[in-house]
Design an enzyme around this catalytic site. Structure first.
Site, PDB file in Angstrom:
ATOM      1  N   ARG A 108     -39.103  22.465  41.444  1.00 55.99           N
ATOM      2  CA  ARG A 108     -39.324  21.470  40.375  1.00 55.99           C
ATOM      3  C   ARG A 108     -38.591  21.885  39.098  1.00 55.99           C
ATOM      4  O   ARG A 108     -38.173  21.058  38.293  1.00 55.99           O
ATOM      5  CB  ARG A 108     -40.826  21.259  40.093  1.00 55.99           C
ATOM      6  CG  ARG A 108     -41.087  20.320  38.919  1.00 55.99           C
ATOM      7  CD  ARG A 108     -42.490  19.736  38.910  1.00 55.99           C
ATOM      8  NE  ARG A 108     -43.529  20.724  39.086  1.00 55.99           N
ATOM      9  CZ  ARG A 108     -43.941  21.588  38.150  1.00 55.99           C
ATOM     10  NH1 ARG A 108     -43.407  21.583  36.946  1.00 55.99           N
ATOM     11  NH2 ARG A 108     -44.906  22.437  38.411  1.00 55.99           N
ATOM     12  N   TYR A 140     -31.891  -2.900  31.693  1.00 57.14           N
ATOM     13  CA  TYR A 140     -32.586  -3.003  32.980  1.00 57.14           C
ATOM     14  C   TYR A 140     -34.078  -3.257  32.701  1.00 57.14           C
ATOM     15  O   TYR A 140     -34.687  -2.537  31.897  1.00 57.14           O
ATOM     16  CB  TYR A 140     -32.366  -1.717  33.777  1.00 57.14           C
ATOM     17  CG  TYR A 140     -33.129  -1.691  35.072  1.00 57.14           C
ATOM     18  CD1 TYR A 140     -32.988  -2.715  36.007  1.00 57.14           C
ATOM     19  CD2 TYR A 140     -34.029  -0.664  35.363  1.00 57.14           C
ATOM     20  CE1 TYR A 140     -33.702  -2.715  37.194  1.00 57.14           C
ATOM     21  CE2 TYR A 140     -34.735  -0.642  36.546  1.00 57.14           C
ATOM     22  CZ  TYR A 140     -34.579  -1.681  37.450  1.00 57.14           C
ATOM     23  OH  TYR A 140     -35.294  -1.671  38.627  1.00 57.14           O
ATOM     24  N   ASP A 187     -27.244   4.491  28.411  1.00 55.78           N
ATOM     25  CA  ASP A 187     -27.346   4.347  29.862  1.00 55.78           C
ATOM     26  C   ASP A 187     -25.961   3.918  30.353  1.00 55.78           C
ATOM     27  O   ASP A 187     -25.523   2.793  30.118  1.00 55.78           O
ATOM     28  CB  ASP A 187     -28.421   3.305  30.211  1.00 55.78           C
ATOM     29  CG  ASP A 187     -28.608   3.142  31.720  1.00 55.78           C
ATOM     30  OD1 ASP A 187     -27.643   3.400  32.463  1.00 55.78           O
ATOM     31  OD2 ASP A 187     -29.705   2.748  32.139  1.00 55.78           O
ATOM     32  N   LYS A 231     -26.608   3.953  41.833  1.00 46.69           N
ATOM     33  CA  LYS A 231     -25.528   2.973  41.729  1.00 46.69           C
ATOM     34  C   LYS A 231     -24.171   3.652  41.985  1.00 46.69           C
ATOM     35  O   LYS A 231     -23.987   4.238  43.023  1.00 46.69           O
ATOM     36  CB  LYS A 231     -25.612   2.296  40.363  1.00 46.69           C
ATOM     37  CG  LYS A 231     -27.043   1.881  39.968  1.00 46.69           C
ATOM     38  CD  LYS A 231     -27.632   0.906  40.957  1.00 46.69           C
ATOM     39  CE  LYS A 231     -29.024   0.392  40.699  1.00 46.69           C
ATOM     40  NZ  LYS A 231     -30.080   1.225  40.292  1.00 46.69           N
TER      41      LYS A 231
HETATM   42  N1  LCS Z   1     -30.579   1.854  34.398  1.00 48.33           N
HETATM   43  C1  LCS Z   1     -29.882   0.795  34.854  1.00 48.33           C
HETATM   44  C2  LCS Z   1     -28.746   0.244  34.045  1.00 48.33           C
HETATM   45  C3  LCS Z   1     -30.216   0.221  36.071  1.00 48.33           C
HETATM   46  O1  LCS Z   1     -29.490  -0.815  36.502  1.00 48.33           O
HETATM   47  C4  LCS Z   1     -31.299   0.756  36.815  1.00 48.33           C
HETATM   48  C5  LCS Z   1     -31.703   0.181  38.118  1.00 48.33           C
HETATM   49  C6  LCS Z   1     -32.015   1.849  36.294  1.00 48.33           C
HETATM   50  C7  LCS Z   1     -31.609   2.379  35.084  1.00 48.33           C
HETATM   51  C8  LCS Z   1     -33.157   2.476  37.031  1.00 48.33           C
HETATM   52  O2  LCS Z   1     -32.677   3.196  38.107  1.00 48.33           O
HETATM   53  P1  LCS Z   1     -33.462   3.477  39.475  1.00 48.33           P
HETATM   54  O3  LCS Z   1     -34.794   4.054  39.123  1.00 48.33           O
HETATM   55  O4  LCS Z   1     -33.622   2.173  40.176  1.00 48.33           O
HETATM   56  O5  LCS Z   1     -32.586   4.451  40.175  1.00 48.33           O
HETATM   57  N2  LCS Z   1     -31.167  -1.105  38.327  1.00 48.33           N
HETATM   58  C9  LCS Z   1     -31.423  -1.886  39.347  1.00 48.33           C
HETATM   59  C10 LCS Z   1     -30.895  -3.177  39.452  1.00 48.33           C
HETATM   60  O6  LCS Z   1     -30.238  -3.759  38.589  1.00 48.33           O
HETATM   61  N3  LCS Z   1     -31.237  -3.683  40.610  1.00 48.33           N
HETATM   62  O7  LCS Z   1     -32.066  -2.817  41.311  1.00 48.33           O
HETATM   63  C11 LCS Z   1     -32.238  -1.604  40.555  1.00 48.33           C
END
Ligand code: LCS
Length: 393
Positions: free
Chosen positions: A58, A111, A183, A208
């Site tokens: 962790r 998001y 971000d 992504k």
């Molecule tokens: N930041 C951005 C810009 C994102 O698009 C997402 C997820 C996150 C943070 C969070 O990341 P995760 O915990 O899912 O790894 N975006 C998503 C979207 O647009 N569609 O599904 C997930």
């Protein structure tokens, strides 16, 4: 390997790789929860930070560290912190940098859950948040208050593709002693390095472009300074939001092809955007690579390419959009983005459904907006899939 004066692609392949006793070409999966100490003094020294040894997964792990070190190099920061998800990265940063009666200013169209966790959860601990259009610099200046600690920017924004001038926004924030967090999920370090443009912290959903293969959920944070790195790592470790070794291994493997995947995806996206822009059934389209994008010139200056995310609305709004989504075959109707496969989704009822309609409208997330993540298939196939689906609208 020291990749200090090497090119980006060399860094992608070699940063964060370390020799082990077997000469492994890649960092193996150290699937272990804990690490034995040589003796009691060594254990005490590890905990006191006087020895580099690993303690407990962790806190840190060699496979995770290899990926974190690669990301720190690629984003030109002091250190990387890998997390269980992108949301864990977002929440760890909020947790580390915000406290009771403190205030954060964010891009309005971020998001959905990155906004929701502030409004619904951090608010219960006295954190105040405001959401504005950060592409309009005067709104940043006006939103900063006496107790503002963080300016949180997505650029391009999810899903409205707005671009914020990071150099100018950082100057405004720093003038008021406010930290800048970006971000960078939609661009990846291949196209944009926020820390070089004034930001203090950069984060990604590695789910992504970084991993790129739709098979891992994860996140990473890179801090510019040792002080910020320590603060955020402390929050991540205490909240227990670490990445695990298998996740880190897969993500590091995906990362190595970031340049070639992104090149192909954005080349495809440009062609898809040009096709959609000319289509008689398309009401509007936002892609930073198109001259019609309101911040096209800024995107050209700030980014090294335009990535592969497109937002558009059909004439006939939501009903037409639904017809399109129900009739595509190659594009998968699914959330997430930035993978090798083309995806289509509807933010108002999916990724941004947690926002109120009023907040969505203020952030330009219209009910008819369709988001398209262009993959690396043959672009003719992506376009002909759209063509046959649009014919049914
Ligand atoms: N930041 C951005 C810009 C994102 O698009 C997402 C997820 C996150 C943070 C969070 O990341 P995760 O915990 O899912 O790894 N975006 C998503 C979207 O647009 N569609 O599904 C997930």
């Amino acid at each position: 390997m020291d990749t200090k004066n090497k090119g980006f692609d060399t860094k992608l392949i070699h940063a964060g790789s370390y020799e082990d006793q077997f000469g492994s070409a890649v960092t193996p999966i150290y699937q272990t929860s804990t690490f034995g100490f040589k003796n009691a003094q060594h254990g005490a020294d590890c905990f006191a930070g006087k020895s580099d040894g690993f303690i407990y997964t962790r806190i840190a792990n060699p496979t995770i560290k290899a990926f974190e070190d690669a990301m720190a190099v690629l984003e030109n920061g002091f250190g990387g912190i890998a997390t269980s998800s992108g949301m864990s990265a977002v929440s760890s940063v909020y947790m580390a940098l915000l406290g009771q009666n403190q205030h954060i200013v964010c891009s309005g169209s971020i998001y959905g859950p990155s906004r929701g966790v502030l409004e619904q959860d951090f608010s219960r601990f006295g954190v105040q948040s405001d959401f504005i259009d950060t592409s309009d610099l005067s709104q940043i200046e006006n939103a900063i208050k006496e107790n503002t600690k963080v300016l949180y920017i997505e650029t391009p924004t999810n899903p409205t593709m707005q671009i914020t001038d990071l150099i100018a926004a950082s100057e405004i924030a720093h003038k008021h002693g406010v930290l800048v967090v970006v971000d960078n999920t939609f661009s990846s370090p291949y196209l944009q390095n926020p820390l070089d443009l004034g930001a203090d912290v950069v984060l990604h959903s590695i789910t992504k472009y970084i991993n790129g293969h739709a098979d891992v959920v994860g996140g990473v944070i890179v801090a510019k300074t040792e002080d910020l790195y320590k603060k955020i790592r402390h929050a991540m470790v205490y909240m227990g939001g670490n990445m695990d070794p298998h996740q880190a291994f897969l993500t590091h493997r995906g990362l190595k092809t970031l340049s070639i995947r992104m090149e192909k995806a954005q080349e495809n996206a440009m062609k898809v955007a040009e096709y959609l822009e000319k289509h008689s059934k398309v009401a509007w389209i936002k892609y930073p690579g198109l001259k019609s994008h309101p911040q096209h010139e800024l995107a050209k200056k700030q980014m090294r390419g335009f990535s592969s995310m497109i937002s558009f609305e059909l004439k006939g709004g939501l009903e037409s959009g639904k017809k399109l989504m129900d009739n595509v075959h190659l594009a998968m109707l699914a959330v997430s983005l930035g993978g090798v496969e083309t995806l289509i989704q509807h933010p108002a009822s999916m990724t941004h459904a947690g926002m109120s309609k009023d907040a969505r409208e203020k952030a330009d997330i219209t009910d008819g907006l369709v988001r398209f993540s262009v993959g690396i298939e043959n672009v003719e196939d992506i376009i002909s899939d759209l063509e046959q689906a649009l014919a049914k609208v």
